[in-house]
Design an enzyme around this catalytic site. Structure first.
Site, PDB file in Angstrom:
ATOM      1  N   LYS A 128       0.834  -1.204   0.000  1.00  0.00           N
ATOM      2  CA  LYS A 128       0.000   0.000   0.000  1.00  0.00           C
ATOM      3  C   LYS A 128       0.872   1.259   0.000  1.00  0.00           C
ATOM      4  O   LYS A 128       0.720   2.137  -0.845  1.00  0.00           O
ATOM      5  CB  LYS A 128      -0.927  -0.013   1.225  1.00  0.00           C
ATOM      6  CG  LYS A 128      -1.875   1.148   1.278  1.00  0.00           C
ATOM      7  CD  LYS A 128      -2.846   1.026   2.426  1.00  0.00           C
ATOM      8  CE  LYS A 128      -2.167   1.217   3.761  1.00  0.00           C
ATOM      9  NZ  LYS A 128      -3.099   1.217   4.895  1.00  0.00           N
ATOM     10  N   ASP A 146      -6.477   0.264   0.557  1.00  0.00           N
ATOM     11  CA  ASP A 146      -6.666   0.413   2.002  1.00  0.00           C
ATOM     12  C   ASP A 146      -8.072  -0.064   2.357  1.00  0.00           C
ATOM     13  O   ASP A 146      -8.771  -0.646   1.525  1.00  0.00           O
ATOM     14  CB  ASP A 146      -6.410   1.862   2.441  1.00  0.00           C
ATOM     15  CG  ASP A 146      -7.571   2.775   2.068  1.00  0.00           C
ATOM     16  OD1 ASP A 146      -8.427   2.373   1.254  1.00  0.00           O
ATOM     17  OD2 ASP A 146      -7.635   3.894   2.612  1.00  0.00           O
TER      18      ASP A 146
END
Ligand code: SF4
Length: 222
Positions: A128, A146
């Site tokens: 991420k 996310d």
């Protein structure tokens, strides 16, 4: 308009609608203040379990004290902890920041790498965070997944082709979305999903009555 029947069709309409709602590029939509890939990487590590607003409150002093990876690599951990205390989990974040800076300095010549395979070898950096740096700082393809991106991808029917158990797996969702979003749009698409997830399609009380996506997905969300 007719309702799109496939994940690809739904992704296309979602991209179009969210681009109208949240215009601008990834660098403009990213709320973390930064002037370099190193600063963005630092701010992104701090943003775990913390709001962007709070991160932006602490980074000016942090960046002034440690303007480059070499300075942060040699930092006193207690001083870093003091500076970032209000972002939460400050001890482990200080360890990650100093470890990140040490790796960038020692293994990458002081330059934050661009390749995801290199980024994820750095302490405190997962896919991420690596994809945030790639897409926002370098303008490269990268789709950060996310909690908002996971939730909206499911609600919007973008990952219906994945087995149910895989729909909670950020890596599998990232790959599924990559197949639906052109490379130059991946980072900005993720940011727009996040903005929509915060403003309207929240986890507990999605505001479907004022959602710009409701008309073409009325039942895909139930
Ligand atoms: S219609 Fe409701 S569930 Fe669907 S994206 Fe909008 S807010 Fe979320």
């Amino acid at each position: 308009m007719g309702r799109p029947r496939t994940p690809r069709g739904r992704a296309r309409v979602t991209r179009e609608r969210l681009a109208e709602a949240f215009p601008g590029g990834a660098d403009q939509l990213c709320a973390l203040r930064h002037d370099s890939p190193f600063q963005l990487l630092t701010a992104t590590i701090l943003s775990a379990q913390c709001t962007d607003v709070r991160v932006n409150l602490v980074t000016p002093a942090l960046f002034a004290a440690y303007p480059d990876p070499a300075a942060l690599a040699g930092a006193d951990p207690r001083r870093v902890e003091e500076l970032i205390r209000t972002t939460g989990f400050f001890r482990s974040k200080a360890r990650s920041l100093i470890g990140m800076a040490t790796a960038v300095e020692d293994r990458f010549g002081g330059e934050v790498p661009r390749e995801l395979a290199d980024l994820i070898t750095i302490p405190g950096v997962g896919r991420k965070t690596g994809n945030v740096v790639r897409s926002v700082a370098y303008g490269l393809p990268g789709l950060p997944v996310d909690t908002h991106v996971l939730r909206l991808s499911g609600r919007l029917g973008l990952i219906d082709d994945l087995a149910p158990a895989a729909r909670a797996d950020p890596v599998k969702v990232e790959h599924a979305l990559n197949a639906l979003v052109p490379p130059p749009e991946r980072g900005v698409f993720s940011l727009r999903l996040i903005l929509h997830g915060r403003a309207t399609c929240t986890a507990r009380a999605p505001a479907c009555g004022r959602c710009g996506l409701a008309d073409f997905f009325p039942s895909a969300h139930q």
